[in-house]
Design an enzyme around this catalytic site. Structure first.
Site, PDB file in Angstrom:
ATOM      1  N   GLU A  40      11.619  -3.102  11.370  1.00 15.37           N
ATOM      2  CA  GLU A  40      11.280  -2.067  10.376  1.00 15.37           C
ATOM      3  C   GLU A  40      10.097  -1.248  10.902  1.00 15.37           C
ATOM      4  O   GLU A  40       8.985  -1.755  10.994  1.00 15.37           O
ATOM      5  CB  GLU A  40      10.901  -2.731   9.045  1.00 15.37           C
TER       6      GLU A  40
ATOM      7  N   PRO B  24      -3.577  -5.307  -6.162  1.00 17.62           N
ATOM      8  CA  PRO B  24      -2.988  -4.321  -5.252  1.00 17.62           C
ATOM      9  C   PRO B  24      -3.436  -4.582  -3.809  1.00 17.62           C
ATOM     10  O   PRO B  24      -4.281  -5.441  -3.560  1.00 17.62           O
ATOM     11  CB  PRO B  24      -3.573  -2.997  -5.763  1.00 17.62           C
TER      12      PRO B  24
ATOM     13  N   CYS C  18      10.102   1.381   1.430  1.00 19.57           N
ATOM     14  CA  CYS C  18      10.935   0.210   1.748  1.00 19.57           C
ATOM     15  C   CYS C  18      12.382   0.649   1.934  1.00 19.57           C
ATOM     16  O   CYS C  18      13.062   0.154   2.833  1.00 19.57           O
ATOM     17  CB  CYS C  18      10.798  -0.846   0.673  1.00 19.57           C
TER      18      CYS C  18
ATOM     19  N   TRP D 157       0.794  -1.228   0.000  1.00 15.26           N
ATOM     20  CA  TRP D 157       0.000   0.000   0.000  1.00 15.26           C
ATOM     21  C   TRP D 157       0.827   1.280   0.000  1.00 15.26           C
ATOM     22  O   TRP D 157       0.257   2.372   0.013  1.00 15.26           O
ATOM     23  CB  TRP D 157      -0.953   0.020   1.201  1.00 15.26           C
ATOM     24  N   ASN D 158       2.137   1.202   0.027  1.00 16.01           N
ATOM     25  CA  ASN D 158       2.892   2.461   0.184  1.00 16.01           C
ATOM     26  C   ASN D 158       3.069   3.229  -1.126  1.00 16.01           C
ATOM     27  O   ASN D 158       3.143   4.453  -1.120  1.00 16.01           O
ATOM     28  CB  ASN D 158       4.234   2.217   0.883  1.00 16.01           C
TER      29      ASN D 158
ATOM     30  N   GLY E 210       6.163  -6.547  -0.732  1.00 17.35           N
ATOM     31  CA  GLY E 210       5.445  -6.435   0.532  1.00 17.35           C
ATOM     32  C   GLY E 210       6.336  -6.821   1.691  1.00 17.35           C
ATOM     33  O   GLY E 210       7.562  -6.695   1.620  1.00 17.35           O
ATOM     34  N   SER E 211       5.722  -7.314   2.747  1.00 21.51           N
ATOM     35  CA  SER E 211       6.482  -7.579   3.973  1.00 21.51           C
ATOM     36  C   SER E 211       7.258  -8.897   3.885  1.00 21.51           C
ATOM     37  O   SER E 211       6.912  -9.785   3.085  1.00 21.51           O
ATOM     38  CB  SER E 211       5.529  -7.612   5.161  1.00 21.51           C
TER      39      SER E 211
ATOM     40  N   LEU F 275      11.069  -7.147  -0.619  1.00 19.81           N
ATOM     41  CA  LEU F 275      10.525  -7.189   0.751  1.00 19.81           C
ATOM     42  C   LEU F 275      11.007  -6.010   1.592  1.00 19.81           C
ATOM     43  O   LEU F 275      11.518  -5.025   1.084  1.00 19.81           O
ATOM     44  CB  LEU F 275      10.883  -8.539   1.380  1.00 19.81           C
TER      45      LEU F 275
HETATM   46  P1  NAD Z   1       1.906  -7.126   3.151  1.00 23.73           P
HETATM   47  O1  NAD Z   1       2.916  -8.208   2.998  1.00 23.73           O
HETATM   48  O2  NAD Z   1       1.051  -7.139   4.356  1.00 23.73           O
HETATM   49  O3  NAD Z   1       0.875  -7.111   1.924  1.00 23.73           O
HETATM   50  C1  NAD Z   1       1.306  -6.957   0.589  1.00 23.73           C
HETATM   51  C2  NAD Z   1       0.312  -7.622  -0.355  1.00 23.73           C
HETATM   52  O4  NAD Z   1       0.274  -9.031  -0.113  1.00 23.73           O
HETATM   53  C3  NAD Z   1      -1.137  -7.133  -0.225  1.00 23.73           C
HETATM   54  O5  NAD Z   1      -1.694  -7.022  -1.524  1.00 23.73           O
HETATM   55  C4  NAD Z   1      -1.793  -8.252   0.558  1.00 23.73           C
HETATM   56  O6  NAD Z   1      -3.190  -8.347   0.338  1.00 23.73           O
HETATM   57  C5  NAD Z   1      -1.080  -9.478   0.015  1.00 23.73           C
HETATM   58  N1  NAD Z   1      -1.053 -10.653   0.901  1.00 23.73           N
HETATM   59  C6  NAD Z   1      -1.075 -10.674   2.259  1.00 23.73           C
HETATM   60  N2  NAD Z   1      -0.980 -11.940   2.703  1.00 23.73           N
HETATM   61  C7  NAD Z   1      -0.870 -12.731   1.609  1.00 23.73           C
HETATM   62  C8  NAD Z   1      -0.679 -14.129   1.420  1.00 23.73           C
HETATM   63  N3  NAD Z   1      -0.618 -14.985   2.444  1.00 23.73           N
HETATM   64  N4  NAD Z   1      -0.576 -14.598   0.166  1.00 23.73           N
HETATM   65  C9  NAD Z   1      -0.613 -13.748  -0.908  1.00 23.73           C
HETATM   66  N5  NAD Z   1      -0.788 -12.418  -0.782  1.00 23.73           N
HETATM   67  C10 NAD Z   1      -0.909 -11.905   0.455  1.00 23.73           C
HETATM   68  O7  NAD Z   1       2.743  -5.784   3.029  1.00 23.73           O
HETATM   69  P2  NAD Z   1       2.242  -4.283   3.250  1.00 23.73           P
HETATM   70  O8  NAD Z   1       2.030  -4.060   4.711  1.00 23.73           O
HETATM   71  O9  NAD Z   1       1.142  -3.993   2.301  1.00 23.73           O
HETATM   72  O10 NAD Z   1       3.519  -3.456   2.749  1.00 23.73           O
HETATM   73  C11 NAD Z   1       4.531  -2.991   3.573  1.00 23.73           C
HETATM   74  C12 NAD Z   1       5.800  -3.807   3.373  1.00 23.73           C
HETATM   75  O11 NAD Z   1       6.172  -3.798   2.002  1.00 23.73           O
HETATM   76  C13 NAD Z   1       6.994  -3.206   4.121  1.00 23.73           C
HETATM   77  O12 NAD Z   1       7.707  -4.243   4.749  1.00 23.73           O
HETATM   78  C14 NAD Z   1       7.845  -2.590   3.011  1.00 23.73           C
HETATM   79  O13 NAD Z   1       9.206  -2.465   3.324  1.00 23.73           O
HETATM   80  C15 NAD Z   1       7.591  -3.550   1.899  1.00 23.73           C
HETATM   81  N6  NAD Z   1       7.908  -2.946   0.613  1.00 23.73           N
HETATM   82  C16 NAD Z   1       9.005  -3.398  -0.083  1.00 23.73           C
HETATM   83  C17 NAD Z   1       9.357  -2.820  -1.289  1.00 23.73           C
HETATM   84  C18 NAD Z   1      10.550  -3.312  -2.072  1.00 23.73           C
HETATM   85  O14 NAD Z   1      10.608  -3.039  -3.282  1.00 23.73           O
HETATM   86  N7  NAD Z   1      11.500  -4.033  -1.491  1.00 23.73           N
HETATM   87  C19 NAD Z   1       8.606  -1.771  -1.823  1.00 23.73           C
HETATM   88  C20 NAD Z   1       7.505  -1.321  -1.097  1.00 23.73           C
HETATM   89  C21 NAD Z   1       7.164  -1.921   0.113  1.00 23.73           C
END
Ligand code: NAD
Length: 468
Positions: A370, A167, A273, A142-143, A217-218, A240
């Protein structure tokens, strides 16, 4: 009833269940988005699968379609930027720049081609070809509601893959709008954009159609996705989380570097991130540097991102607001000195005062984890070896920076730092074609540049002899 529609097989879909999307500056519902059903996901996957052969076959048509999509995104840039601020909270200026980067990605990848490589003397004729992996499931956070989507869609489509994109449920609107814009431009089924909960993401990663999962994502979710992709050996790219150190050397101009570090720690309310998340400063500069950073934090204008003079917007959602508050309270309980901020900045939105902390050790949660928010710890160090050891003392390995009046000295330190990118006298910067990815638990694979395009392909060798 949803205010937006998903794009599946070139059609608007989404008359069924829906969920609320909140404006983080007000905490109020700004729109409703479709909750993708299992049957709708199956049709998105089927559409991607059916469109794959045609999309893969014609590179010139792909390039033309991507250039046309860039034009459509550009024509809608102001609306997309407003949508990003409305669902994510960042200042409009940052949202405009996110849209500009997305257009740049489309144009960059539309023009990039992977040529076959020749191996050996020419007899036999051995060439190495890059083939698209096939339909790709793309899942984003979501960022950067549009930026993280486009970092996958532009190279994925350019490589010849069809895509099924989901998304974050916190910020689905800009991606849904991208799907709408693509409807008249890309062949049906090439770009499918759905929206929904984490469970929809789980269905995607275990679905038999995609040959790759491209995830941002995370770390926790990244590990689950790697496990879910393993049974049928889907390729994975995982971008991540990070806990980026900024190492300030003893030869800097404190005011200048504090200003630059501030921008790189607090843009997008710290929800980047590769935001600076830990600052290491030599013992004798620590007090001055902390105060210079705190001065900036106290002066920053916090407010609704829709206001043009806002510098720091709200956190994106309640969960992240609660997490930042918890990590700051934990640091204070551990004896942190609060040089600036330290508290929520008043509702109804998810506002938190830009916060600068000192007087805590590396084991404190806000240093070790983080934080992903507007709160930064400043940590004194003894000598450069001490700073590098502590910068590396984590399972994160996304980005890092060294700040010095001697760029060669900074560049010489870079190889000792365990991160996917090391910047000197900057952080977060990228030029077109620069790849991006994390070491250790911060990811697998890269996005961006030729390397990022290759990530959506498999290698195929064609070995030809004149006769048997
Ligand atoms: P998140 O992992 O909670 O969610 C990301 C996405 O994954 C969402 O669309 C969510 O619905 C989906 N999701 C959740 N559980 C799932 C599962 N079990 N299987 C498949 N999909 C699933 O992350 P967030 O809180 O939305 O984002 C923040 C994190 O993203 C931070 O840790 C940040 O550092 C990281 N991030 C990394 C980068 C990079 O390029 N390295 C860029 C932006 C953000």
């Amino acid at each position: 009833m949803s205010d937006y529609s998903m794009t599946i097989g070139g059609q608007a879909v989404g008359g069924g269940a829906s969920f609320a999307v909140l404006n983080p500056a007000t905490g109020q519902v700004t729109a409703r988005a479709p909750e993708c059903s299992r049957a709708e996901l199956d049709s998105a996957m089927a559409a991607g699968q059916q469109a794959q052969a045609g999309w893969q076959a014609d590179a010139a048509a792909r390039r033309a379609a991507l250039a046309a999509l860039a034009g459509a995104v550009e024509a809608d840039a102001a609306g997309l930027a407003r949508l990003i601020t409305q669902e994510q909270g960042k200042p409009l200026r940052e949202a405009r720049s996110e849209v500009g980067d997305a257009i740049g990605d489309l144009r960059y990848f539309a023009a990039l081609q992977l040529e076959p490589a020749r191996v050996g003397s020419g007899h036999p004729a051995v060439s190495v070809i890059r083939r698209p992996v096939g339909p790709v499931a793309a899942i984003t956070p979501w960022n950067f509601p549009l930026g993280t989507v486009m970092a996958k869609v532009a190279p994925g489509l350019a490589a010849g893959c069809t895509m099924i994109v989901k998304p974050s449920p916190h910020t689905p609107l800009a991606a849904l709008r991208l799907g709408e814009l693509a409807r008249g431009i890309l062949p049906a089924g090439v770009l499918n954009v759905i929206s929904g909960s984490n469970e929809v993401g789980e269905w995607m990663t275990s679905h038999p159609v995609p040959r790759m999962v491209s995830f941002t994502g995370s770390i926790a979710t990244g590990k689950r996705i790697a496990a879910a992709a393993a049974p049928d050996l889907k390729r994975v790219t995982l971008e991540l989380g990070g806990n980026d150190p900024a190492i300030v050397l003893d030869d800097v101009d404190v005011a200048d570097v504090a200003a630059a570090v501030f921008d790189n720690a607090f843009s997008n309310c710290g929800q980047v991130c590769v935001a600076v998340k830990r600052v290491f400063v030599p013992d004798h500069l620590h007090a001055d540097f902390t105060e210079a950073l705190a001065e900036r934090a106290r002066a920053a204008k916090v407010g609704d991102g829709q206001d043009e003079d806002t510098q720091v917007g709200p956190l994106c959602n309640q969960m992240q607001f609660d997490r930042v508050r918890e990590l700051v309270s934990d640091a204070v309980a551990a004896g942190a000195k609060v040089a600036a901020g330290g508290r929520p900045a008043g509702g109804p939105g998810y506002f938190f005062e830009p916060t600068v902390l000192s007087g805590i050790g590396d084991e404190t949660r806000i240093v070790a984890e983080e934080q992903f928010g507007p709160a930064i710890p400043v940590l004194p160090y003894r000598d450069v070896a001490d700073a590098v050891r502590r910068a590396n003392g984590t399972h994160f390995g996304l980005g890092a920076s060294v700040w010095t009046s001697d760029p060669e000295r900074g560049a010489a330190i870079a190889p000792s730092i365990e991160s996917g990118t090391v910047w000197v006298n900057t952080h977060q910067s990228a030029v077109p074609g620069q790849p991006f990815g994390g070491l250790k638990h911060s990811g697998i694979g890269v996005e961006g540049g030729t390397w990022g395009l290759e990530a959506f392909t498999d290698v195929q060798v064609v070995h030809v002899r004149d006769r048997a």
